[in-house]
Design an enzyme around this catalytic site. Structure first.
Site, PDB file in Angstrom:
ATOM      1  N   LYS A  52       0.843  -1.204   0.000  1.00  0.00           N
ATOM      2  CA  LYS A  52       0.000   0.000   0.000  1.00  0.00           C
ATOM      3  C   LYS A  52       0.875   1.249   0.000  1.00  0.00           C
ATOM      4  O   LYS A  52       0.614   2.211  -0.711  1.00  0.00           O
ATOM      5  CB  LYS A  52      -0.938  -0.016   1.219  1.00  0.00           C
ATOM      6  CG  LYS A  52      -2.088  -0.987   1.020  1.00  0.00           C
ATOM      7  CD  LYS A  52      -2.853  -1.303   2.283  1.00  0.00           C
ATOM      8  CE  LYS A  52      -3.850  -2.426   1.974  1.00  0.00           C
ATOM      9  NZ  LYS A  52      -4.473  -3.004   3.150  1.00  0.00           N
ATOM     10  N   GLN A  96      -5.188  -2.043   9.363  1.00  0.00           N
ATOM     11  CA  GLN A  96      -4.998  -3.344   8.721  1.00  0.00           C
ATOM     12  C   GLN A  96      -5.593  -4.442   9.601  1.00  0.00           C
ATOM     13  O   GLN A  96      -5.254  -4.574  10.777  1.00  0.00           O
ATOM     14  CB  GLN A  96      -3.492  -3.581   8.499  1.00  0.00           C
ATOM     15  CG  GLN A  96      -3.166  -4.818   7.713  1.00  0.00           C
ATOM     16  CD  GLN A  96      -3.673  -4.767   6.271  1.00  0.00           C
ATOM     17  OE1 GLN A  96      -3.450  -3.804   5.551  1.00  0.00           O
ATOM     18  NE2 GLN A  96      -4.383  -5.811   5.856  1.00  0.00           N
ATOM     19  N   ASP A 119     -11.544   2.160   3.799  1.00  0.00           N
ATOM     20  CA  ASP A 119     -11.821   0.723   3.628  1.00  0.00           C
ATOM     21  C   ASP A 119     -13.328   0.471   3.497  1.00  0.00           C
ATOM     22  O   ASP A 119     -13.744  -0.613   3.103  1.00  0.00           O
ATOM     23  CB  ASP A 119     -11.287  -0.063   4.840  1.00  0.00           C
ATOM     24  CG  ASP A 119     -10.100  -0.934   4.476  1.00  0.00           C
ATOM     25  OD1 ASP A 119      -9.860  -1.135   3.264  1.00  0.00           O
ATOM     26  OD2 ASP A 119      -9.422  -1.407   5.399  1.00  0.00           O
TER      27      ASP A 119
END
Ligand code: NDP
Length: 277
Positions: A52, A96, A119
């Site tokens: 990322k 994450q 997200d």
């Protein structure tokens, strides 16, 4: 032989557009910012976070990494998120997953400012998608929609069968397909007659996590087959939930693994980070 839906190509196309937008923004003194928070040292998560960061660098998004010890308390993590919520140079916050078991993932996701929920896992983002007025879209299903769009595959009025009902892939995928006017069926581990249902699909999307679960017998001739699965075969090679070799001769379009859905996920994360700018 089915036409290959090349996720790498679509991903490169989208990243080019994002890069151009970042260049435009930089001319007016704006640099989009993404904060990535990693708790503990899960090796797969380490790789995702590294990828990322690299992807952000390539398109011109500023990124910050926060690496916390595996025994970080929930409160310490929440405090960091509250701090990031306030930071004006941060447009997106990504925590994450998975988190260590002593931390309540739902509470952490709920703490992210909805305007920075790149997200799209928060109740707010999920709710907005469900009422057909989406803000952020979850990256993997959004990437699938982009692949379909790129290849001009019409979704409206098509029979779409989705295998898998997870919150990150199956359910939001169903909502997006519904919002695009497909007729949607969702299957899961308790579904009877999986084969018959899959065989009805004009568009079959498989997100289960079981290697080669779906072979040619599950696929209607001419169907579009999207394979989200990421598994390892007997030789440790990456493979999907679809038996590519048998299905490629029946389907009209198919995503390979690797090189299909996978490359799209990070691209859509980048897109979400700049979407409000
Ligand atoms: P989950 O484990 O959260 O969900 C799997 C789903 O599959 C569940 O709904 C489960 O049903 C269903 N299922 C399990 N066995 C069967 C079966 N035999 N028949 C029908 N349905 C079944 O997985 P995710 O959605 O997170 O991920 C799915 C796959 O996609 C994984 O391989 C993952 O690695 C991959 N993935 C890939 C991404 C990418 O970027 N390419 C991103 C995210 C995931 P039930 O609900 O009843 O348990």
């Amino acid at each position: 032989m089915a036409e290959i839906l090349n996720g790498k190509e679509v991903s490169a196309y989208i990243r080019e557009q994002i890069k151009n937008r970042c260049n435009e923004l930089s001319e007016i003194g704006i640099m989009p910012g993404l904060a990535v928070v990693l708790v503990g040292n899960n090796p797969a998560s380490e790789i995702y976070v590294r990828n990322k960061k690299k992807a952000c660098d390539e398109v011109g998004i500023y990124s910050e990494e926060y690496r916390l010890d595996s025994n970080t308390t929930q409160q310490q993590l929440l405090d960091l998120i509250y701090e990031l919520n306030q930071k004006p140079d941060i447009d997106g916050i990504l925590v994450q997953l998975p988190l260590p078991s002593h931390i309540d993932e739902k509470a952490v996701i709920a703490a992210i400012d909805p305007s920075k929920d790149v997200d799209a896992f928060s109740n707010q983002s999920v709710g907005m998608l469900s009422v057909g007025n989406p803000t952020f879209l979850p990256c993997t299903p959004a990437g699938i929609m982009e692949i379909l769009k790129y290849y001009k595959i019409d979704v409206e009025s098509k029979e779409c069968v989705i295998v898998g009902r997870s919150n990150i892939v199956g359910k939001p995928m169903a909502m997006m397909m519904l919002n695009a006017n497909a007729t949607v069926t969702i299957c899961h581990s308790k579904t009877n007659n999986l084969k018959e249902i899959c065989k009805r699909a004009d568009i079959l999307i498989v997100a289960v996590g079981k290697k080669k679960l779906i072979d040619a017998e599950y696929v209607k001739p001419g169907a579009v087959v999207i394979d989200v699965g990421m598994n390892r075969d007997e030789n440790g090679k990456l493979c999907g939930d679809v038996d590519f070799e048998s299905v490629k001769d029946v389907a009209s379009y198919i995503t390979p693994v690797p090189g299909g859905v996978g490359p799209m996920t990070i691209s859509m994360l980048l897109y979400n980070t700049i979407r409000n700018l």
